[in-house]
Motif scaffolding. Structure first.
Motif, PDB file in Angstrom:
ATOM      1  N   LEU A 107      75.190   0.879  93.925  1.00 37.97           N
ATOM      2  CA  LEU A 107      75.645  -0.635  93.770  1.00 37.97           C
ATOM      3  C   LEU A 107      76.647  -0.832  94.686  1.00 37.97           C
ATOM      4  O   LEU A 107      76.778  -2.130  95.274  1.00 37.97           O
ATOM      5  N   ASP A 108      77.814   0.082  95.073  1.00 41.60           N
ATOM      6  CA  ASP A 108      78.946  -0.116  95.957  1.00 41.60           C
ATOM      7  C   ASP A 108      77.975  -0.421  97.440  1.00 41.60           C
ATOM      8  O   ASP A 108      78.571  -1.185  97.951  1.00 41.60           O
ATOM      9  N   THR A 109      77.004   0.294  97.676  1.00 40.44           N
ATOM     10  CA  THR A 109      76.431  -0.087  99.031  1.00 40.44           C
ATOM     11  C   THR A 109      75.656  -1.402  99.098  1.00 40.44           C
ATOM     12  O   THR A 109      75.767  -2.284 100.273  1.00 40.44           O
ATOM     13  N   TRP A 110      75.068  -1.877  97.953  1.00 44.22           N
ATOM     14  CA  TRP A 110      74.662  -3.070  97.800  1.00 44.22           C
ATOM     15  C   TRP A 110      75.473  -4.179  98.144  1.00 44.22           C
ATOM     16  O   TRP A 110      75.186  -5.007  99.064  1.00 44.22           O
ATOM     17  N   PHE A 111      76.636  -4.224  97.161  1.00 46.63           N
ATOM     18  CA  PHE A 111      77.769  -5.158  97.410  1.00 46.63           C
ATOM     19  C   PHE A 111      78.243  -5.169  98.878  1.00 46.63           C
ATOM     20  O   PHE A 111      78.549  -6.345  99.161  1.00 46.63           O
TER      21      PHE A 111
END
Length: 274
Positions: A107-111
Motif C-alpha cells: 500500500l505504501d508503494t501504491w500511495f
C-alpha cells in the motif's frame, strides 16, 4: 428543532470523506474516522495543505475495509480494517507524537506512486491514546489522527449564509465536518457549550480555525481563494478565520441522520462580533 442532516467520516486523514446514515461513537471519534494516516519519510503527517493531489484520493466503505480510489485513473486499493504488519512506529501530527502501526509495504508503494511523493500508510491502534489540547479540554479526552479534536460540528444554515455571500456556492465538503445539522440561526454552533444527541453529551470546546485546505476543490483538486477571502471579511478574529466548532463528549453510543440535537447550555461570552 435542530436535527442531524449529515454524518461524515474521513478514514484516512486529509483524503476524501464518506457520508453515512449512522455512525458508532467510539472513545476517540466516529468509528473509522481518521484512524489511518499517510506520513512522509520522517513519519510526519501528510496533508492537502501542502499536497493538494491528496484530494483526488476518494474513500468508501466495503465489507473488508476501506476502498481508496485514485479518481484520475479509476484505480483502487482496499485497506483492511486491521493492519497487515502491525509494526509500531512513532508518528508526528503538528506538535503531537503518538504510536501507530505500519499497514503494508504494498500500500505504501501504491500511495507513493499516486501522490508522487514517498509516503507510508499508518493506523492508530486502540492502545495509542492521543490527548486532546489540554488548554481547552480535560485530561483523558482523546482523539484519533484528526488535527486536534475528535468531532467537528457545523450548521447547514452557516454554510447557507456563507454561500449567499459568494459568487459561486461551495459544498460542505470544503469544511470536513463530522456532524451537520439543520435548524437554528447561522453560526448557532458557535455558542453551543453542552448539547445532547441520542442520550450522548457533547461539549463545544473551541471554534475551528480554518486553513487553505478549505480552498481546494475536492472534486478537481484545484485551489482557489474562496471561501477564506470572503470569510475573512466577517469571521476573522485574532488573525484566524473560524467556521464550525470542535467537540468532545462523554460516553459512547450511536448517532443517526435525523436525530434531534438538544442544546443544554450555551457559552455565556460573546464569541464573535458579526
Amino acid at each position: 428543532m435542530l436535527n442531524i442532516s449529515g454524518l461524515y467520516i474521513y478514514p484516512i486523514k486529509s483524503l476524501g470523506g464518506i457520508k453515512v446514515n449512522s455512525a458508532v461513537l467510539t472513545d476517540r471519534g466516529l468509528e473509522h474516522d481518521r484512524r489511518w494516516m499517510l506520513v512522509d519519510e520522517n513519519n510526519r503527517f501528510l496533508s492537502q495543505r501542502e499536497n493538494i493531489q491528496m484530494a483526488l484520493l476518494k474513500a468508501s466503505l466495503v465489507s473488508d475495509g476501506i476502498k481508496v480510489t485514485y479518481t484520475p485513473e479509476g484505480t483502487s486499493v482496499v485497506i483492511p480494517f486491521k493492519p497487515i504488519t502491525q509494526t509500531p512506529v512513532d508518528v508526528t501530527i503538528w506538535d503531537d507524537k503518538c504510536m501507530a502501526h505500519l499497514v503494508s509495504t504494498e500500500l505504501d508503494t501504491w500511495f507513493s506512486s499516486k501522490l508522487g511523493i514517498d509516503s507510508r500508510l499508518v493506523y492508530m491502534p486502540d492502545d495509542s491514546l492521543r490527548q486532546t489540547d489540554l488548554r481547552y479540554t480535560d485530561e483523558g479526552a482523546i482523539t484519533s489522527f484528526s488535527d486536534a479534536y475528535p468531532m467537528l460540528i457545523i450548521g447547514q444554515s452557516s454554510l447557507d449564509d456563507l454561500n449567499n455571500r459568494l459568487d459561486e456556492p461551495l459544498p460542505m465538503d470544503r469544511f470536513r465536518p463530522n456532524i451537520v445539522f439543520t435548524g437554528g440561526e447561522p453560526y448557532s454552533e458557535d455558542m453551543m457549550k453542552h448539547i445532547r444527541i441520542n442520550g450522548i453529551d457533547l461539549f463545544g470546546v473551541k471554534l475551528c480555525a480554518r486553513c487553505v485546505m478549505t480552498t481546494v476543490d475536492q472534486v478537481t483538486g484545484q485551489k482557489g481563494k474562496e471561501p477564506l477571502k470572503t470569510l475573512a471579511k466577517y469571521r476573522l478574529r485574532n488573525n484566524k478565520i473560524y467556521f464550525g466548532q470542535n467537540l468532545v463528549y462523554l460516553g459512547n453510543g450511536k448517532l443517526n441522520v435525523g436525530d434531534e440535537l438538544q442544546v443544554i447550555e450555551e457559552h455565556t461570552e460573546e464569541r464573535f462580533f458579526i
